[in-house]
Design an enzyme around this catalytic site. Structure first.
Site, PDB file in Angstrom:
ATOM      1  N   HIS A  96       5.009   5.943  11.566  1.00  0.00           N
ATOM      2  CA  HIS A  96       4.583   5.775  10.110  1.00  0.00           C
ATOM      3  C   HIS A  96       3.518   6.945  10.006  1.00  0.00           C
ATOM      4  O   HIS A  96       2.545   6.686  10.007  1.00  0.00           O
ATOM      5  CB  HIS A  96       3.694   4.326  10.054  1.00  0.00           C
ATOM      6  CG  HIS A  96       3.421   3.979   8.543  1.00  0.00           C
ATOM      7  ND1 HIS A  96       3.577   4.596   7.482  1.00  0.00           N
ATOM      8  CD2 HIS A  96       3.161   2.633   8.265  1.00  0.00           C
ATOM      9  CE1 HIS A  96       3.232   3.976   6.539  1.00  0.00           C
ATOM     10  NE2 HIS A  96       3.094   2.785   6.681  1.00  0.00           N
TER      11      HIS A  96
ATOM     12  N   ARG B 256       0.899  -1.318   0.109  1.00  0.00           N
ATOM     13  CA  ARG B 256       0.021  -0.013  -0.215  1.00  0.00           C
ATOM     14  C   ARG B 256       0.740   1.244   0.141  1.00  0.00           C
ATOM     15  O   ARG B 256       0.681   2.233  -0.632  1.00  0.00           O
ATOM     16  CB  ARG B 256      -0.927   0.025   1.291  1.00  0.00           C
ATOM     17  CG  ARG B 256      -2.161  -0.697   1.025  1.00  0.00           C
ATOM     18  CD  ARG B 256      -2.659  -1.354   2.391  1.00  0.00           C
ATOM     19  NE  ARG B 256      -1.339  -2.259   2.681  1.00  0.00           N
ATOM     20  CZ  ARG B 256      -1.709  -3.504   2.336  1.00  0.00           C
ATOM     21  NH1 ARG B 256      -2.772  -4.140   1.751  1.00  0.00           N
ATOM     22  NH2 ARG B 256      -0.546  -4.497   2.659  1.00  0.00           N
ATOM     23  N   THR B 257       1.727   1.390   0.806  1.00  0.00           N
ATOM     24  CA  THR B 257       2.518   2.740   0.969  1.00  0.00           C
ATOM     25  C   THR B 257       3.229   2.990  -0.087  1.00  0.00           C
ATOM     26  O   THR B 257       3.166   4.078  -0.508  1.00  0.00           O
ATOM     27  CB  THR B 257       3.492   2.581   2.295  1.00  0.00           C
ATOM     28  OG1 THR B 257       2.610   2.098   3.529  1.00  0.00           O
ATOM     29  CG2 THR B 257       4.051   3.818   2.589  1.00  0.00           C
TER      30      THR B 257
END
Ligand code: CP
Length: 306
Positions: free
Chosen positions: A133, A55-56
């Site tokens: 994060h 995802r990131t």
């Protein structure tokens, strides 16, 4: 409010003020409603992922491209000169000469901070070990605001691996701005680190520790589930002992508040039964999509284009 993020490194969510966070969320909302395909034309993002990501990395890269920018980078440090012994510092110093902004992930805590010392280009931390994060937190807040129609005074449970979970460290710190009541559900060995709890106490945030999901499920607006992070355990036997500690099942949601939404930074292993995916409580796939808009807003802001 003016954009004070231009040229800034985004290493820890604690370095963003409440107005700065709210401005990122507002810009993300705008970009979700009104795409701007030329906003970052002519600019290049370095995508430096020293640790696996779906995802990131892909949402950062898509965010840049959908705003008209371009991307260079790597998803595997094994194809870079890190394999020959090049230091992180040297690698980032060079990559910073090629690009306008760097999004990075690294397995070591403090790596993003070290990278920021190597270059004047903005470094955006996409996760450093079990530490921080911050961009996950921005998309989490955006998602909470979207699904609850507010950010303030919510009851929020964080469940699973709170020791190694960088997403919950950053989220708990950010929620100090929003009057949240927090419930930490974890085995003793994976509870929220003392330094985060101390910060919450100092800032007057109410929180409690729990061992069972059933103790909190009927009380909360947001149930933030996390994966037990096997890759961060020094002793595999310790992981074996706790890996199935929490599995959320559909029948456990009988007493949930009608507005409850379940979030998860993903990836999921087995901690949310797939039968929950189709219930009105599941919001984790929408959450993952929102990463695109939160990261678009952040990129545009650090590059000084909003
Ligand atoms: N949420 C998150 O960081 O997912 P990835 O590890 O797939 O990037």
């Amino acid at each position: 409010m003016p954009n004070t993020l231009k040229g800034r490194d985004i290493i820890s969510i604690a370095e963003l003020s409440k107005p700065e966070i709210l401005l990122v969320l507002k810009n993300a909302q705008e970009l979700k409603k009104h795409p701007r395909p030329k906003l970052l034309e002519g600019l290049v993002m370095g995508s430096c992922f020293f640790e696996p990501s779906t995802r990131t990395r892909l949402s950062f890269e898509t965010a840049m491209q959908k705003l008209g920018g371009r991307v260079i980078g790597f998803a595997d440090p094994g194809v870079t000169s890190a394999k020959k012994g090049e230091s992180l510092y040297d690698a980032i110093k060079i990559i910073g000469q090629y690009v306008d902004v760097i999004a990075m992930r690294h397995p070591l805590e403090g790596a993003a901070r070290r990278a920021a010392e190597a270059t004047d280009k903005p470094i955006i931390n996409g996760g450093d070990g079990a530490n921080q994060h911050p961009t996950q937190t921005l998309l989490d807040l955006f998602t909470i605001q979207e699904c609850q129609k507010k950010l303030s005074n919510l009851h929020i449970a964080m469940v699973g691996d709170l020791k190694y979970g960088r997403t919950v460290h950053s989220l708990a710190q950010a929620l100090t701005h929003f009057g949240a009541r927090l419930y930490f559900v974890a085995p003793d060995s994976l509870q929220m680190p003392a330094y985060i709890c101390d910060e919450l106490k100092t800032k007057g945030v109410k929180f409690s520790m729990h061992k069972k999901m059933e103790e909190v499920i009927g009380k909360v607006d947001i149930f933030y589930m996390t994966r037990i992070q096997g890759e961060r355990f020094a002793d595999p036997m310790e992981y074996e002992k706790v890996k199935n500690s929490f599995v959320l099942k559909a029948d456990m949601l009988k007493n949930a508040k009608p507005n409850l939404k379940i979030l998860h930074p993903l990836p999921r292993v087995n901690e949310i039964e797939t039968a929950i995916d189709k219930t009105k409580f599941a919001y984790y796939f929408q959450q993952a999509e929102n990463g695109l808009y939160a990261r678009q807003a952040l990129l545009a802001m650090v590059l000084g284009k909003i």
